[in-house]
Design a protein around this motif. Structure first.
Motif, short mmCIF file in Angstrom:
data_model
loop_
_atom_site.label_atom_id
_atom_site.label_comp_id
_atom_site.label_asym_id
_atom_site.label_seq_id
_atom_site.Cartn_x
_atom_site.Cartn_y
_atom_site.Cartn_z
N ALA A 130 22.26 -20.43 8.50
CA ALA A 130 22.71 -19.13 7.99
C ALA A 130 22.33 -19.03 6.52
CB ALA A 130 24.23 -19.00 8.13
N GLY A 131 22.58 -17.86 5.95
CA GLY A 131 22.25 -17.69 4.54
C GLY A 131 23.04 -18.64 3.66
N GLU A 135 21.69 -21.42 1.09
CA GLU A 135 22.05 -21.56 -0.32
C GLU A 135 22.42 -23.01 -0.63
OE1 GLU A 135 25.25 -18.89 -1.42
OE2 GLU A 135 24.35 -17.29 -0.24
N HIS A 164 27.29 -12.25 -4.19
CA HIS A 164 27.97 -12.46 -2.92
C HIS A 164 28.83 -13.71 -3.07
CE1 HIS A 164 28.16 -13.24 1.49
NE2 HIS A 164 27.97 -11.95 1.58
N LYS A 264 19.05 -11.25 9.17
CA LYS A 264 19.24 -9.94 8.55
C LYS A 264 17.90 -9.21 8.49
CE LYS A 264 23.26 -11.07 5.72
NZ LYS A 264 23.80 -11.29 4.37
#
Ligand SMILES: *Cc1c(COP(=O)(O)O)cnc(C)c1O
Length: 469
Positions: A130-131, A135, A164, A264
């Protein structure tokens, strides 16, 4: 609606199963369970109805407009699903020998080649799921880079206040101290605040550009230059890549490593919690730190997930890239930006814009004055939209705008849909001024109205438990 477990009737079944074609194995008693699992017992038709009923309760991109800012809930072409469903991809075993997985490795190589081209990076890993996981991986690259040079004093990661929430969380999880800097009044990085935060203890900066208010930071080259000058590295949060892909590249903006949310920007449906992929790219000088699958090449480097991550998400990304091509990729971004600006200007004159300027792929409404005047909050408006068949936009984010509604229409919506959406916003704006009461209790026509979100977060009930007999 009843849970499938509550619909279960003892002895009911639909056992049209293929014949077992492998030798049964006797498990040692150590592994065998002592009583049967409490699985629901149902006929096939009731199972079909159960899932159809669930499906009817869900709002997705296939049902209507879904302008969820900061998340790119776009329509994903069906061909991407078709490719991910090919048995050679869907059924491949991660431990299959090389000669049997050449096609899969070609997918990964192709994805790497094109996504490096899009992001301006030199190498890439597809492990992160996932994002946020990307990260984490990317900031670990930064940490390893400083460690390998014996530069132990770099303990801080700078994060703007518009970021975010996953950015500061990531930096903290990687063991860094998070330094928050205030945004300038235009929502962009405040250069003075950045300069004040930079120093010998700076490990790096995490930034998304365009930022979470949908504005492309015009000082981006100066920002990355300042961070590099101080000895830090620049991490690009690629969740907003839908605004710029094929037009400008994070690598050319001065970023050293990036993640891309393949779910996304690159055609995997999401919103139900996965699976996703946060492909992480980096410049040449960081590639020695990229995770490698220990099982695949035995080099024993860091590994953030087994094998090649959620491989089928990468299959969809490659399909999307190849079907759109060199011309289609920037065109998608340009249309996403055009649609956002069109919708923003069509709503303008009713709810206030948080920033009245050309936006990128998303924009933010600021309802704080409107709430003072009418008592109608961003939440009330968001909930009212549901009654018009629209998914609410992101609410109360970014935190730098109070009573925020953040809209991202994406590239695939037609002018008619955008006009209709703008008309609904305008109508609700008037309604709040003349008859606000019903809006406090909206939605009135949805299956679920206002669930107790705090209760759900504080005391989650995640598992059905068989009642005592
Ligand atoms: C979605 C998002 C993330 C996190 O990505 P996940 O895939 O949800 O973990 C990070 N930054 C921004 C700006 C995002 O919109």
């Amino acid at each position: 609606m009843k849970l499938i477990f509550e619909k279960s009737v003892a002895g009911r079944h639909s056992d049209i199963l293929p014949k077992c074609d492998v030798e049964p194995v006797e498990l040692s008693a150590r592994f065998a369970r002592t009583d049967a699992p409490a699985l629901p017992e149902m006929a096939e038709v009731d199972v079909a109805r159960h899932y159809t009923e669930l499906n009817d309760r869900v709002h997705g991109v296939n049902c209507g407009f879904y302008p969820l800012g900061s998340c790119t809930m776009k329509y994903n072409p069906r061909i991407d699903e078709d490719m991910a469903a090919l048995p050679g991809f869907a059924g491949v075993h991660p431990l299959a020998p090389d000669y049997a997985t050449e096609g899969c490795r070609e997918v990964l190589e192709t994805a790497k080649k094109y996504l490096c081209e899009v992001s301006g990076m030199d190498d890439m890993t597809f492990q992160p799921a996932a994002g946020a996981h990307g990260e984490f991986t990317g900031v670990l690259l930064i940490k390893q880079y400083h460690d390998a040079r014996g530069d132990k004093k770099r303990t801080k990661i700078i994060v703007p206040d518009s970021a975010h929430g996953t950015n500061p969380a990531t930096a903290a999880m990687c063991g860094f101290e998070v330094v928050n800097i205030d945004s300038a009044p235009d929502g962009c990085v405040d250069l003075e605040a950045l300069k004040n935060a930079l120093g010998e203890d700076t490990a790096g900066l995490m930034l998304t550009n365009p930022n979470t208010v949908g504005i492309f930071d015009p000082n981006i080259l100066e920002i990355t230059r300042l961070v590099h000058e101080a000895g830090g590295l620049c991490y690009y949060d690629g969740a907003n890549l839908n605004a710029i892909m094929g037009v400008v590249r994070p690598g050319d903006m001065g970023f050293d490593c990036v993640h891309m949310n393949l779910h996304k920007t690159f055609a995997t449906p999401h919103g139900g919690g996965g699976p996703g992929a946060g492909a992480v790219g980096c410049k040449d000088f960081l590639k020695e730190f990229l995770p490698r699958s220990v099982v695949m090449d035995g080099e024993g480097r860091i590994q953030v997930r087994s094998f090649a991550g959620n491989f089928l998400v990468t299959v969809r990304a490659v399909t999307y890239l190849l079907t759109l091509g060199r011309e289609g990729i920037p065109e998608a971004s340009q249309n996403a930006v055009l649609n956002a600006n069109y919708l923003m200007r069509a709503i303008q004159g009713s709810f206030d814009l948080a920033f009245d300027r050309t936006c990128m792929h998303e924009f933010v409404l600021d309802l704080s004055e409107y709430k003072k005047e009418t008592g109608v909050s961003a939440l009330d408006v968001a909930k009212s939209l549901i009654d018009y068949g629209m998914h609410p936009p992101t609410m109360y984010f970014p935190l730098i705008v109070h009573e925020a509604l953040m809209l991202e229409p994406t590239e695939t919506e037609s002018k008619e849909t955008l006009d209709e959406a703008a008309a609904i916003f305008r109508k609700l704006y008037e309604l709040g001024k003349t008859d606000p009461e019903p809006m406090h209790a909206a939605p009135h026509h949805a299956q679920i109205g206002r669930p107790d979100e705090v209760g759900a977060a504080r005391h989650p009930v995640l598992r059905w438990q068989k009642p005592e007999e």
